[in-house]
Design an enzyme around this catalytic site. Structure first.
Site, PDB file in Angstrom:
ATOM      1  N   ARG A  88       0.862  -1.180   0.000  1.00 39.01           N
ATOM      2  CA  ARG A  88       0.000   0.000   0.000  1.00 39.01           C
ATOM      3  C   ARG A  88       0.899   1.231   0.000  1.00 39.01           C
ATOM      4  NH1 ARG A  88      -3.397  -2.766  -1.503  1.00 39.01           N
ATOM      5  NH2 ARG A  88      -5.514  -3.133  -0.693  1.00 39.01           N
TER       6      ARG A  88
ATOM      7  N   GLU B 143      -3.497   7.368  -4.409  1.00 42.66           N
ATOM      8  CA  GLU B 143      -3.994   6.820  -5.674  1.00 42.66           C
ATOM      9  C   GLU B 143      -5.355   7.423  -6.002  1.00 42.66           C
ATOM     10  OE1 GLU B 143      -3.846   2.519  -5.656  1.00 42.66           O
ATOM     11  OE2 GLU B 143      -1.793   2.549  -4.931  1.00 42.66           O
TER      12      GLU B 143
ATOM     13  N   HIS C 123      -0.930  -0.254  -9.921  1.00 41.72           N
ATOM     14  CA  HIS C 123      -1.591  -1.137  -8.941  1.00 41.72           C
ATOM     15  C   HIS C 123      -2.163  -2.397  -9.610  1.00 41.72           C
ATOM     16  CE1 HIS C 123      -3.520  -1.111  -4.677  1.00 41.72           C
ATOM     17  NE2 HIS C 123      -3.239  -2.333  -5.077  1.00 41.72           N
TER      18      HIS C 123
HETATM   19  C1  GLV Z   1      -4.733  -5.266  -3.831  1.00 37.96           C
HETATM   20  O1  GLV Z   1      -4.038  -4.308  -3.643  1.00 37.96           O
HETATM   21  C2  GLV Z   1      -5.388  -5.998  -2.801  1.00 37.96           C
HETATM   22  O2  GLV Z   1      -5.309  -5.619  -1.626  1.00 37.96           O
HETATM   23  O3  GLV Z   1      -6.030  -7.000  -3.152  1.00 37.96           O
END
Ligand code: GLV
Ligand code: GLV
Length: 323
Positions: A234, A263, A281
């Site tokens: 993250r 983001e 991502h």
């Molecule tokens: C992606 O970032 C997730 O947490 O699945």
């Protein structure tokens, strides 16, 4: 029962929900918050994305809500306490994206170490004028030191991937990881030591109050000038401003990023820097994984409807409370 899904997800999941009333937001960007609040007004289940903030206010707007099946393994976008208080079950999508995310971390590591993004831009620009002894030199990987921050499912799988490269492995975690110690001779160390010693650092932590800005200017300034930092977890775990400064000052060599602090915004400085590899991502973005995530969310919803506890529940306390 009524199920609201905040974006089109693979059909595999939607099919399992046949017989229920399923409403899917068809936009290609996150659903506006106001519209989401309207849509959940009579929903029994919600399948949101990690980009949807599911907080107490939104739950207030959803009096019938029984389950939030987050379409992600990370659930920092859901106010878990607020859900538990209201008797709402929250689930995530563990396991099915472990390989995909660990593999993306390796992809970024290779790309960052061997300057693949830069090399690709160079080649596409028609600048390749023949093999060069000094052209685009990067970092070798075999025998180097790997630092894994967060040795849960994804961090463990990522670390095990180093086997072919005979790396020395350090990990930082609250808990000891016997798999890594036995399989790789990995050592549990504190984070400052890891940042100082590792040639490659990869972050695999969930975002919590404790992990926010864990990687700040102090930690970045400990890195080797040849080091590579990878983040597929993250964005807010890394102080993005500090990372820009550290990369500019040559405190580390390269970063490979799949996640960002705000983001979908990305620090504009990154676009002008060659020593950062940027991905949008896509850690879990394989056909197999996204289908499996959709199924897992659907099964969780169906289990809750049937009065059974889903195995991927993240607020177990809620179950004993509601029985
Ligand atoms: C992606 O970032 C997730 O947490 O699945
Ligand atoms: C490189 O292409 C080599 O043959 O050394």
């Amino acid at each position: 029962m009524k199920i609201y899904v905040t974006r089109r997800i693979p059909d595999a999941g939607i099919k399992l929900l046949e017989g229920h009333e399923v409403d899917v937001y068809e936009g290609s960007t996150p659903i506006p918050r106001k519209l989401l609040a309207e849509k959940v007004a009579d929903a029994d289940a919600l399948i949101p994305l990690l980009s949807d903030q599911i907080d107490a206010e939104l739950m207030e707007a959803a009096p019938k809500l029984k389950v939030i099946a987050n379409y992600a393994v990370g659930y920092d976008n859901v106010d878990i306490d607020a859900a538990t208080k209201r008797g709402i079950v929250v689930t995530n999508t563990p396991d099915v994206l472990t390989d995909a995310t660990a593999e993306l971390a390796w992809a970024l590591l290779f790309a960052a170490a061997r300057r693949i993004g830069e090399a690709e831009r160079f080649t596409r620009a028609g600048r390749f004028s023949g093999w060069g002894p000094m052209l685009l030199l990067g970092q070798g990987i075999r025998g180097k030191t790997l630092g894994v921050i967060g040795a849960g499912r994804i961090g463990t799988r990522f670390a095990l991937g180093s086997r072919g490269f005979e790396m020395k492995v350090f990990y930082y975690d609250q808990e000891r990881n016997e798999t890594l110690e036995q399989e790789l001779g990995a050592k549990k160390v504190d984070i400052s030591y890891l940042m100082h010693e590792a040639d490659f650092v990869s972050i695999h932590l969930p975002l919590t109050q404790e992990t926010k800005h864990l990687i700040d200017a102090h930690q970045l300034f400990r890195m080797k000038p040849t080091a590579v930092l990878i983040n597929t977890s993250r964005g807010p775990i890394v102080d993005e401003k500090a990372l820009v400064a550290a990369l500019r000052a040559g405190k580390l060599a390269v970063a490979g990023l799949d996640v960002y602090e705000r983001e979908p915004d990305i620090s504009a400085e990154f676009f002008e820097m060659e020593n950062v590899v940027l991905a949008p991502h896509i850690g879990s973005a394989t056909h197999q994984t996204r289908g499996a995530m959709a199924e897992l969310c659907a099964y969780a919803v169906l289990k809750v409807f049937g009065g059974e506890m889903p195995s991927n529940i993240v607020n177990r306390e809620v179950w004993s409370k509601r029985r």
